[in-house]
Design a protein around this motif. Structure first.
Motif, mmCIF file in Angstrom:
data_model
loop_
_atom_site.group_PDB
_atom_site.id
_atom_site.type_symbol
_atom_site.label_atom_id
_atom_site.label_comp_id
_atom_site.label_asym_id
_atom_site.label_seq_id
_atom_site.Cartn_x
_atom_site.Cartn_y
_atom_site.Cartn_z
ATOM 1 N N ALA A 1 0.599 -1.197 0.027
ATOM 2 C CA ALA A 1 0.112 -0.071 0.168
ATOM 3 C C ALA A 1 0.958 1.414 -0.140
ATOM 4 O O ALA A 1 0.570 2.282 -0.585
ATOM 5 C CB ALA A 1 -0.862 0.073 1.119
ATOM 6 N N LEU A 2 1.936 1.127 0.896
ATOM 7 C CA LEU A 2 2.737 2.435 0.872
ATOM 8 C C LEU A 2 3.519 2.759 -0.902
ATOM 9 O O LEU A 2 4.068 3.819 -0.744
ATOM 10 C CB LEU A 2 3.840 2.102 1.917
ATOM 11 C CG LEU A 2 3.376 2.396 3.270
ATOM 12 C CD1 LEU A 2 4.380 2.026 4.454
ATOM 13 C CD2 LEU A 2 2.624 3.525 3.669
ATOM 14 N N GLN A 3 3.521 1.950 -1.376
ATOM 15 C CA GLN A 3 3.940 2.150 -2.866
ATOM 16 C C GLN A 3 3.140 3.141 -3.492
ATOM 17 O O GLN A 3 3.588 3.658 -4.255
ATOM 18 C CB GLN A 3 4.209 0.954 -3.582
ATOM 19 C CG GLN A 3 5.251 -0.144 -3.013
ATOM 20 C CD GLN A 3 5.224 -1.450 -3.942
ATOM 21 O OE1 GLN A 3 5.153 -1.379 -5.113
ATOM 22 N NE2 GLN A 3 5.650 -2.317 -3.099
ATOM 23 N N TYR A 4 1.974 3.106 -3.019
ATOM 24 C CA TYR A 4 0.643 3.945 -3.812
ATOM 25 C C TYR A 4 0.474 5.032 -2.922
ATOM 26 O O TYR A 4 -0.444 6.003 -3.240
ATOM 27 C CB TYR A 4 -0.237 3.076 -4.142
ATOM 28 C CG TYR A 4 0.186 2.042 -5.280
ATOM 29 C CD1 TYR A 4 0.341 2.279 -6.533
ATOM 30 C CD2 TYR A 4 0.319 0.782 -4.570
ATOM 31 C CE1 TYR A 4 0.684 1.265 -7.635
ATOM 32 C CE2 TYR A 4 0.584 -0.196 -5.559
ATOM 33 C CZ TYR A 4 0.829 0.255 -6.974
ATOM 34 O OH TYR A 4 1.062 -1.060 -7.724
ATOM 35 N N SER A 5 0.912 4.981 -1.600
ATOM 36 C CA SER A 5 0.523 6.238 -0.685
ATOM 37 C C SER A 5 1.733 6.476 -0.117
ATOM 38 O O SER A 5 2.722 6.302 -0.875
ATOM 39 C CB SER A 5 -0.412 5.515 0.257
ATOM 40 O OG SER A 5 -0.854 6.796 0.918
ATOM 41 N N ASN A 6 1.857 7.298 1.036
ATOM 42 C CA ASN A 6 2.828 7.506 1.928
ATOM 43 C C ASN A 6 2.996 6.965 3.172
ATOM 44 O O ASN A 6 1.749 6.682 3.640
ATOM 45 C CB ASN A 6 3.145 8.820 1.753
ATOM 46 C CG ASN A 6 2.203 9.702 2.165
ATOM 47 O OD1 ASN A 6 1.875 9.891 3.571
ATOM 48 N ND2 ASN A 6 1.533 10.720 1.332
ATOM 49 N N ALA A 7 4.038 7.302 3.927
ATOM 50 C CA ALA A 7 4.153 6.588 5.385
ATOM 51 C C ALA A 7 3.014 7.519 6.370
ATOM 52 O O ALA A 7 2.683 7.166 7.286
ATOM 53 C CB ALA A 7 5.496 6.829 5.864
ATOM 54 N N ALA A 8 2.964 9.011 6.157
ATOM 55 C CA ALA A 8 2.065 9.730 6.839
ATOM 56 C C ALA A 8 0.791 8.896 6.838
ATOM 57 O O ALA A 8 -0.119 9.073 7.871
ATOM 58 C CB ALA A 8 2.225 11.040 6.294
ATOM 59 N N ASN A 9 0.214 8.834 5.492
ATOM 60 C CA ASN A 9 -1.071 8.433 5.313
ATOM 61 C C ASN A 9 -1.039 6.893 6.012
ATOM 62 O O ASN A 9 -2.373 6.713 6.402
ATOM 63 C CB ASN A 9 -1.462 8.132 3.858
ATOM 64 C CG ASN A 9 -1.809 9.362 3.128
ATOM 65 O OD1 ASN A 9 -1.303 10.567 3.774
ATOM 66 N ND2 ASN A 9 -2.239 9.565 2.058
ATOM 67 N N GLY A 10 -0.218 6.202 5.913
ATOM 68 C CA GLY A 10 -0.274 4.795 6.565
ATOM 69 C C GLY A 10 -0.281 4.725 7.994
ATOM 70 O O GLY A 10 -0.694 4.018 8.678
ATOM 71 N N SER A 11 0.297 6.040 8.889
ATOM 72 C CA SER A 11 0.047 5.869 10.122
ATOM 73 C C SER A 11 -1.456 6.449 10.445
ATOM 74 O O SER A 11 -1.679 5.822 11.476
ATOM 75 C CB SER A 11 0.924 7.342 10.814
ATOM 76 O OG SER A 11 2.431 7.002 10.442
ATOM 77 N N VAL A 12 -2.098 7.018 9.684
ATOM 78 C CA VAL A 12 -3.420 7.529 10.014
ATOM 79 C C VAL A 12 -4.414 6.370 9.693
ATOM 80 O O VAL A 12 -5.197 5.920 10.350
ATOM 81 C CB VAL A 12 -3.695 8.860 9.364
ATOM 82 C CG1 VAL A 12 -5.383 8.849 9.550
ATOM 83 C CG2 VAL A 12 -2.878 9.978 9.951
ATOM 84 N N LEU A 13 -4.287 5.849 8.359
ATOM 85 C CA LEU A 13 -5.135 4.877 7.756
ATOM 86 C C LEU A 13 -4.860 3.534 8.138
ATOM 87 O O LEU A 13 -5.744 2.702 8.235
ATOM 88 C CB LEU A 13 -5.231 4.935 6.128
ATOM 89 C CG LEU A 13 -5.877 6.565 5.766
ATOM 90 C CD1 LEU A 13 -5.935 6.473 4.333
ATOM 91 C CD2 LEU A 13 -7.195 7.000 6.142
ATOM 92 N N GLY A 14 -3.554 3.170 8.087
ATOM 93 C CA GLY A 14 -3.241 1.754 8.014
ATOM 94 C C GLY A 14 -2.929 1.310 9.450
ATOM 95 O O GLY A 14 -3.420 0.209 9.924
ATOM 96 N N ARG A 15 -2.981 2.302 10.499
ATOM 97 C CA ARG A 15 -2.911 1.944 11.967
ATOM 98 C C ARG A 15 -4.095 2.840 12.886
ATOM 99 O O ARG A 15 -4.730 2.202 13.836
ATOM 100 C CB ARG A 15 -1.578 2.075 12.455
ATOM 101 C CG ARG A 15 -0.483 1.191 12.001
ATOM 102 C CD ARG A 15 0.838 1.625 12.506
ATOM 103 N NE ARG A 15 2.065 0.973 11.798
ATOM 104 C CZ ARG A 15 2.382 -0.205 12.058
ATOM 105 N NH1 ARG A 15 1.572 -1.186 12.946
ATOM 106 N NH2 ARG A 15 3.400 -0.925 11.502
ATOM 107 N N GLY A 16 -4.175 3.984 12.499
ATOM 108 C CA GLY A 16 -4.951 4.726 13.076
ATOM 109 C C GLY A 16 -6.531 4.378 13.205
ATOM 110 O O GLY A 16 -7.073 4.645 14.229
ATOM 111 N N PHE A 17 -6.837 3.979 12.084
ATOM 112 C CA PHE A 17 -8.268 3.442 12.046
ATOM 113 C C PHE A 17 -8.508 2.024 12.718
ATOM 114 O O PHE A 17 -9.823 1.813 12.996
ATOM 115 C CB PHE A 17 -8.847 3.227 10.429
ATOM 116 C CG PHE A 17 -9.490 4.450 10.084
ATOM 117 C CD1 PHE A 17 -10.839 4.652 10.396
ATOM 118 C CD2 PHE A 17 -9.060 5.650 9.325
ATOM 119 C CE1 PHE A 17 -11.688 5.644 9.932
ATOM 120 C CE2 PHE A 17 -9.796 6.701 8.880
ATOM 121 C CZ PHE A 17 -11.115 6.696 9.118
ATOM 122 N N MET A 18 -7.531 1.373 13.100
ATOM 123 C CA MET A 18 -7.674 0.000 13.710
ATOM 124 C C MET A 18 -8.509 -0.051 15.010
ATOM 125 O O MET A 18 -9.545 -0.640 15.195
ATOM 126 C CB MET A 18 -6.205 -0.657 13.897
ATOM 127 C CG MET A 18 -6.321 -2.113 14.290
ATOM 128 S SD MET A 18 -4.925 -2.869 14.400
ATOM 129 C CE MET A 18 -3.944 -2.426 12.906
#
Length: 317
Positions: free
Chosen positions: A93-110
């Protein structure tokens, strides 16, 4: 709060400190690795070691290694879900987005998704602490990430990656809920050993396909140190301590500790990589800690395995 009740909370703080440092470790040496190769090797390295420790510990204590076939299927599924549905999916997913978005969407929504699923399953009740603390923690994470070097960026160019990051959070919520049910029935080391084995086997075909002497020769000492840290401390120690604490606090309170990762990641970046800290990151960190205080003070016990039941179940297996 007694010392016994504080230990699982302290355990989660140690886990997310290890995982925060791992982000800096990956920045130092992890970029040299193919993401799937990296994850495949780390699972393959620690699975035999886990089984060695588990076998001798169980033999010494006279504990059986057997599991019911249905539960064995569940832990193998969770191992594959963790390795492919969470770790590999995050890297992809981070190949198509960025680490900042990953922190919010990939972990923050959990934690948000964990609450929604737990409410649907009637495993927790809504309280004012959850209604106030959860949104406050989520907004504080956004402040931390937005105040970093990369910042948040949502658009058509990140849409695919952001969708996959949300899917990763959904998988993580299901992982926490299903794993918490198994940790109340079986010894932790047995579950971790099967989970890591399933992850290693699921990624092994890719490792065998891509691995050769030339590939490994191109990895620097920093790359190998990064792999060793991720495999031993971030994965073997981190996952074991995480699931030990999960068995005592339940999936909701476990998921909420994910909000401390941006804090530990920023702190480790500051001390290890000499990265700067902004006022927004400090304010966001204070907000997360306040929200964590509210959420962890919630007194409901629904969805949390009782210690007596867990101990009795452990002895019976």
């Amino acid at each position: 709060m007694s010392q016994k009740l504080l230990l699982p909370h302290f355990g989660f703080l140690v886990v997310y400190l290890l995982w925060g440092i791992n982000i800096s470790s990956m920045k130092i040496g992890g970029h040299e690795w193919d993401p799937v190769m990296f994850n495949g090797l780390r699972y393959a390295l620690i699975a035999p070691l886990l089984w060695l420790v588990t076998y001798f510990h169980f033999r010494q204590k006279g504990i059986s290694l057997r599991m019911e076939s249905r539960d064995l299927g569940r832990i193998l599924f969770l191992g594959i879900l963790s390795a492919i549905g969470m770790e590999v999916l995050l890297s992809y997913a981070l190949q198509y987005s960025n680490a900042a978005n990953g922190s919010v969407l990939g972990r923050g929504f959990m934690p948000v998704l964990t609450v929604i699923i737990s409410l649907a399953l009637k495993e927790i009740r809504l309280s004012y602490r959850i209604l106030i603390g959860l949104p406050f923690a989520f907004v504080s994470v956004i402040v931390i990430v937005a105040g970093g070097e990369q910042g948040l960026h949502f658009g058509l160019d990140t849409l695919r990656g952001d969708g996959l990051l949300l899917l990763r959070s959904l998988f993580g919520a299901f992982y926490l809920i299903l794993m918490s049910r198994l940790t109340s029935r079986y010894p932790l080391m047995l579950l971790i050993s099967w989970e890591m084995t399933a992850g290693a086997i699921s990624l092994l075909p890719y490792v065998l396909w891509k691995a050769d002497a030339a590939y490994f020769a191109g990895i620097s000492s920093h790359g190998w140190i990064s792999l060793a840290y991720t495999a031993i401390l971030a994965t073997m120690v981190g996952f074991t301590l995480h699931n030990w604490s999960l068995a005592r606090l339940g999936p909701f309170k476990a998921s909420v500790y994910g909000y401390t990762l941006p804090i530990t990641a920023a702190a480790s970046g500051y001390f290890l990589l000499h990265e700067s800290l902004t006022v927004y990151q400090v304010l966001g960190g204070i907000g997360v800690l306040f929200a964590m205080y509210l959420l962890q003070r919630d007194r409901q016990r629904l969805g949390k395995p009782k210690a007596a039941e867990a101990q009795g179940s452990t002895r019976s297996h």
